[in-house]
Enzyme design. Structure first.
Site, PDB file in Angstrom:
ATOM      1  N   PRO A   2       6.259  77.646   1.382  1.00 22.12           N
ATOM      2  CA  PRO A   2       6.707  78.416   0.217  1.00 22.12           C
ATOM      3  C   PRO A   2       6.004  77.912  -1.039  1.00 22.12           C
ATOM      4  O   PRO A   2       5.972  76.724  -1.296  1.00 22.12           O
ATOM      5  CB  PRO A   2       8.205  78.124   0.144  1.00 22.12           C
ATOM      6  CG  PRO A   2       8.587  77.600   1.478  1.00 22.12           C
ATOM      7  CD  PRO A   2       7.360  76.937   2.020  1.00 22.12           C
ATOM      8  N   GLU A   3       5.412  78.820  -1.771  1.00 17.87           N
ATOM      9  CA  GLU A   3       4.885  78.449  -3.062  1.00 17.87           C
ATOM     10  C   GLU A   3       5.834  79.031  -4.098  1.00 17.87           C
ATOM     11  O   GLU A   3       6.883  79.588  -3.762  1.00 17.87           O
ATOM     12  CB  GLU A   3       3.457  78.969  -3.219  1.00 17.87           C
ATOM     13  CG  GLU A   3       2.552  78.345  -2.164  1.00 17.87           C
ATOM     14  CD  GLU A   3       1.150  78.045  -2.657  1.00 17.87           C
ATOM     15  OE1 GLU A   3       0.930  77.988  -3.881  1.00 17.87           O
ATOM     16  OE2 GLU A   3       0.275  77.850  -1.810  1.00 17.87           O
ATOM     17  N   LYS A  59       8.824  74.627  -7.956  1.00 20.45           N
ATOM     18  CA  LYS A  59       9.332  74.950  -6.626  1.00 20.45           C
ATOM     19  C   LYS A  59      10.719  74.362  -6.377  1.00 20.45           C
ATOM     20  O   LYS A  59      11.212  74.414  -5.260  1.00 20.45           O
ATOM     21  CB  LYS A  59       8.333  74.460  -5.570  1.00 20.45           C
ATOM     22  CG  LYS A  59       7.040  75.275  -5.628  1.00 20.45           C
ATOM     23  CD  LYS A  59       6.176  75.077  -4.423  1.00 20.45           C
ATOM     24  CE  LYS A  59       5.268  73.889  -4.601  1.00 20.45           C
ATOM     25  NZ  LYS A  59       4.307  73.773  -3.483  1.00 20.45           N
ATOM     26  N   ARG A 121      11.646  73.929  10.598  1.00 21.14           N
ATOM     27  CA  ARG A 121      11.030  72.601  10.650  1.00 21.14           C
ATOM     28  C   ARG A 121      11.879  71.513   9.995  1.00 21.14           C
ATOM     29  O   ARG A 121      11.491  70.356   9.966  1.00 21.14           O
ATOM     30  CB  ARG A 121       9.630  72.641  10.035  1.00 21.14           C
ATOM     31  CG  ARG A 121       8.645  73.351  10.952  1.00 21.14           C
ATOM     32  CD  ARG A 121       7.240  73.283  10.436  1.00 21.14           C
ATOM     33  NE  ARG A 121       6.769  71.917  10.263  1.00 21.14           N
ATOM     34  CZ  ARG A 121       5.626  71.601   9.659  1.00 21.14           C
ATOM     35  NH1 ARG A 121       4.869  72.562   9.156  1.00 21.14           N
ATOM     36  NH2 ARG A 121       5.250  70.355   9.536  1.00 21.14           N
ATOM     37  N   ARG A 249      -5.164  67.982   0.769  1.00 18.12           N
ATOM     38  CA  ARG A 249      -5.077  69.392   1.149  1.00 18.12           C
ATOM     39  C   ARG A 249      -6.463  70.001   1.309  1.00 18.12           C
ATOM     40  O   ARG A 249      -7.390  69.659   0.578  1.00 18.12           O
ATOM     41  CB  ARG A 249      -4.295  70.187   0.084  1.00 18.12           C
ATOM     42  CG  ARG A 249      -2.919  69.629  -0.208  1.00 18.12           C
ATOM     43  CD  ARG A 249      -2.021  69.616   1.020  1.00 18.12           C
ATOM     44  NE  ARG A 249      -1.820  70.949   1.565  1.00 18.12           N
ATOM     45  CZ  ARG A 249      -0.884  71.789   1.145  1.00 18.12           C
ATOM     46  NH1 ARG A 249      -0.057  71.441   0.202  1.00 18.12           N
ATOM     47  NH2 ARG A 249      -0.765  72.992   1.677  1.00 18.12           N
TER      48      ARG A 249
END
Ligand SMILES: [Zn+2]
Length: 259
Positions: A2-3, A59, A121, A249
């Site tokens: 999720p961004e 976030k 998860r 990343r």
């Protein structure tokens, strides 16, 4: 993962459907998702109250509760979704059989409905009094002077700097690549070496990308994002994209346009 836009959709869903409903039960028995709380601790704090706000910075998301109760922080982790009654917001649903087992935290309301953190998860999180003050200003809103001051310092690669949630909140991996490409900045450059005009361009690109994604309900529709793969080419000049790991990343950029 999720961004910012996915988190904003989850926040909007809570605001639209879960506020001002009396809480009668809380399942906080997953001690990993609810760390550092012991089972029953979140329930004791929330039962009898209502959620009265749904707020987001970057976030991170949290709800104030009625009667001066503690704030409830909810984090979607990598794969989490918020489900209120039968409505969902977040990543696409896993296989149906997985669904129930993936319920990590839930709040049941007096009217029979529920708010659930569903996360296959198990990297999402529910906690009381989250540490919101450690977060930087929201990426979609940050002002020019604040951005220059916070981002334009240090030896860290600029990509890692803009993804540091304590510097500015809400920039994930895809949005970072898109904004750096749009601003024409090499993601490997030390943040402290950027000129003020470059920092201003970067800020505009981040805000534009974040706001566009928010408007489109969480869909990333940037120009570079679809080209982030082996054989991907720069949408502007056609040069094959370069790839490296920056700040842990995978990062893609155009070696011609990004200096
Ligand atoms: Zn290019």
């Amino acid at each position: 993962m999720p961004e910012l836009p996915e988190v904003e959709r989850a926040r909007a869903l809570i605001e639209e459907r879960a506020l001002h409903r009396r809480i009668v039960a809380v399942d906080d028995t997953d001690t990993y998702v609810c760390r550092p709380h012991a089972p029953g601790e979140i329930a004791d704090a929330l039962v009898g109250r209502e959620l009265v706000t749904a707020q987001r910075q970057g976030k991170s998301m949290w709800c104030q509760t009625s009667g001066d109760g503690p704030a409830l922080g909810l984090h979607l982790g990598m794969t989490g979704r918020i489900v209120v009654d039968d409505a969902e917001a977040g990543d696409p649903p896993p296989a149906a059989a997985e669904t129930r087992r993936a319920d990590r935290f839930s709040i049941r309301f007096a009217d029979g409905g529920a708010l659930v953190l569903r996360d296959r998860r198990r990297l999402g999180r529910a906690r009381l009094e989250p540490l919101i003050d450690r977060l930087g200003p929201d990426a979609a809103e940050v002002g020019r002077a604040t951005f220059r001051e916070r981002v334009g310092r240090g030896r860290t690669a600029v990509k890692a700097r803009i993804m540091d949630q304590s510097v500015i909140a809400g920039v994930g991996n895809l949005l970072a690549d898109e904004a750096l490409w749009k601003a024409g900045i090499d993601p490997r450059r030390p943040a402290g070496e950027l000129e003020e005009t470059e920092l201003d361009r970067l800020r505009n690109a981040i805000r534009a990308a974040a706001r566009s994604a928010l408007r489109k309900g969480g869909v990333h529709t940037g120009a570079l994002i679809p080209a982030r793969h082996r054989d991907g080419a720069c949408p502007r000049c056609g040069t094959p994209l370069h790839r490296a790991t920056i700040g842990g990343r995978t990062t893609w950029w155009c070696p011609v346009d990004q200096r």
